[in-house]
Design an enzyme around this catalytic site. Structure first.
Site, short mmCIF file in Angstrom:
data_model
loop_
_atom_site.label_atom_id
_atom_site.label_comp_id
_atom_site.label_asym_id
_atom_site.label_seq_id
_atom_site.Cartn_x
_atom_site.Cartn_y
_atom_site.Cartn_z
N LYS A 220 0.74 -1.39 0.03
CA LYS A 220 0.03 0.08 -0.11
C LYS A 220 0.92 1.32 -0.02
O LYS A 220 2.07 1.17 0.14
CB LYS A 220 -0.98 -0.09 1.30
CG LYS A 220 -1.92 -1.29 1.09
CD LYS A 220 -2.43 -1.28 -0.12
CE LYS A 220 -3.65 -2.26 -0.02
NZ LYS A 220 -3.21 -3.57 -0.49
C1 LIG Z 1 -9.22 -2.58 -1.71
C2 LIG Z 1 -8.78 -3.22 -0.72
N1 LIG Z 1 -9.55 -3.71 0.63
C3 LIG Z 1 -8.99 -4.48 1.62
C4 LIG Z 1 -7.81 -4.93 1.48
C5 LIG Z 1 -7.10 -5.78 2.71
O1 LIG Z 1 -6.16 -5.14 3.24
P1 LIG Z 1 -5.15 -5.96 4.44
O2 LIG Z 1 -4.20 -6.75 3.38
O3 LIG Z 1 -4.51 -4.89 5.04
O4 LIG Z 1 -6.12 -6.86 5.07
C6 LIG Z 1 -7.05 -4.77 0.32
C7 LIG Z 1 -5.71 -5.33 0.35
O5 LIG Z 1 -4.97 -5.50 -0.86
C8 LIG Z 1 -7.57 -3.85 -0.93
O6 LIG Z 1 -7.03 -3.55 -1.94
#
Ligand SMILES: Cc1ncc(COP(=O)(O)O)c(C=O)c1O
Length: 439
Positions: A220
């Site tokens: 991210k």
């Molecule tokens: C749009 C979106 N929502 C949620 C997530 C989930 O994030 P995490 O990996 O921190 O759980 C991601 C991760 O790629 C994402 O791109």
């Protein structure tokens, strides 16, 4: 007759213990240094210096609560709430956790429906199911974010929330979606996993809806390896999200007190962020403006230098000023030209990729979410699907959102790096223009 007990004025059996080394000390720090991959000579110098002062230091306390020192997680929460412009911010261990904590805080559960976009990372939809609610999949439009008109069509009396996802660093159509949520008195959850630092009409993403959910995983814009934040203006939602993220009781303002208001006590999970992640997240948040500026500058430089032939279009931007700019999307006239242009750009050295190919699985596209398409359940109770009558479930099918598949099938995405120089941007734009001139 035995010895006199200490409780009755006798000598204590245990006069002194320790001092023992703290649970975490310099060996752990040296392991961390390995992660940073310093050259061997630097590592040796650092290790010698660290071991020399080892006796003088106590070692860190890596649990945010009970911490005798100022907590890094708490500092990261404060810094992030300032950055996003909300009074309440909760650090968690991922955006997946943030989404679940947000929905649980909103009271979402069995039989409820939550609208999610057909184009998002699977976690957005999976977390709805993990809350025992039904994910209702809605089309995206030429912004590649939720189409407000399709969302309106999918609202039912059971809809409790819309999860809007600001995909690829681009703000969604918040004015229309917020109006819709307000009209139907349902929550608008912002999934800002891919767009930290973006804004919409002057407001930071994650501060506009009812509650915002961020990811700090490795891929991210800001990251601490794993991590996430829940942002809100609503103190009660923050309290409930905080409870859910910490076994729902441990660190309420007055730990063992009866609930101040119904809904404060319930069984929760453990999504706490550790001090290790908190320290890294804090350093990232301090650099956030610089990182976002880097993406934005590169995005504008590349976009402004492109010559699109007729039939080729940019992704529509809901707010061009609020774009973070991790990706630039170009829609081609058809799938064949998309595949050819992607390959041709890659051959030029442009960081280009396609999004949708019917033969290649991609967890960001609803048609591959077998868990939902085939209504798989974790336990014999069949939840979340058994929470409503079969006839009332959405008609899940891989072709249920054809407009989404059409846009994704015609997208060429250009990856952008926040460190690109003006010369990098010029050469990438030159490569794209060279290929587009032959379309
Ligand atoms: C749009 C979106 N929502 C949620 C997530 C989930 O994030 P995490 O990996 O921190 O759980 C991601 C991760 O790629 C994402 O791109």
């Amino acid at each position: 007759m035995g010895k006199q007990l200490a409780i009755e004025g006798g000598a204590k059996a245990v006069k002194q213990t320790g001092p023992y080394p703290t649970k975490i000390h310099v060996d752990e720090l040296l392991e961390l240094l390995d992660l940073w991959e310093f050259p061997a000579a630097t590592r040796k110098t650092l290790a010698t210096a660290i071991r020399k002062s080892a006796k003088a230091i106590k070692g860190p306390h890596l649990f945010r609560y009970y911490n005798p020192r100022p907590s890094k997680v708490e500092a990261a929460e404060k810094a992030f709430s300032n950055f996003i412009g909300v009074p309440y911010c909760l650090a968690v261990n991922s955006c997946t956790s943030a989404l679940i904590a947000a929905m649980r805080a909103l009271g979402i559960g069995m039989g409820d429906e939550v609208i999610v976009p057909a184009y998002t990372f699977f976690a957005t939809a999976a977390t709805v199911g993990a809350c025992n609610a039904i994910p209702v999949i809605a089309d995206v439009d030429d912004t590649l974010t939720l189409d407000p008109k399709d969302v309106a069509r999918r609202i039912t009396p059971r809809t409790k929330a819309i999860i809007v996802v600001h995909m690829l660093g681009l703000p969604a159509q918040m004015a229309e979606l917020k109006a819709l949520a307000d009209k139907h008195k349902i929550a608008l959850i912002e999934d800002v996993a891919q767009a930290a630092g973006g804004s919409y009409r002057g407001k930071m993403l994650g501060s506009i809806g009812t509650i915002g959910c961020f990811s700090f995983d490795y891929y991210k814009i800001l990251n601490s390896g794993e991590g996430g934040f829940v942002t809100t203006h609503d103190e009660w939602l923050h309290t409930r999200a905080q409870s859910w993220h910490d076994c729902a009781a441990c660190w309420r303002p007055n730990r063992f007190a009866s609930e101040r208001r119904e809904g404060e006590l319930f069984c929760g999970e453990n999504y706490r962020m550790s001090e290790l992640q908190g320290a890294v997240a804090l350093a990232q948040i301090r650099k956030a403006n610089m990182i976002v500026r880097g993406y934005r500058t590169a995005f504008r430089r590349i976009m402004n230098a492109l010559d699109l032939p007729s039939g080729v279009k940019f992704q529509r931007l809901a707010d061009p000023d609020g774009v973070v700019g991790t990706t630039l999307v170009i829609f081609m006239p058809n799938v064949e030209k998309t595949k050819w242009a992607t390959k041709a750009m890659q051959a030029e050295g442009v960081p280009a990729g396609g999004i949708y190919d019917a033969k290649i699985k991609n967890w960001h596209i609803y048609s591959y979410w077998d868990h939902i398409m085939e209504q798989k359940a974790v336990a014999p109770d069949g939840l979340p699907w058994s929470g409503v009558k079969k006839s009332e479930l959405p008609a899940y099918a891989p072709d249920m959102c054809p407009r989404t598949l059409d846009y994704l099938g015609r997208s060429v995405i250009i990856g952008i790096n926040s460190n690109y120089t003006a010369a990098d941007c010029r050469s990438i734009a030159e490569g794209i223009n060279k290929v587009l001139a032959k379309v």
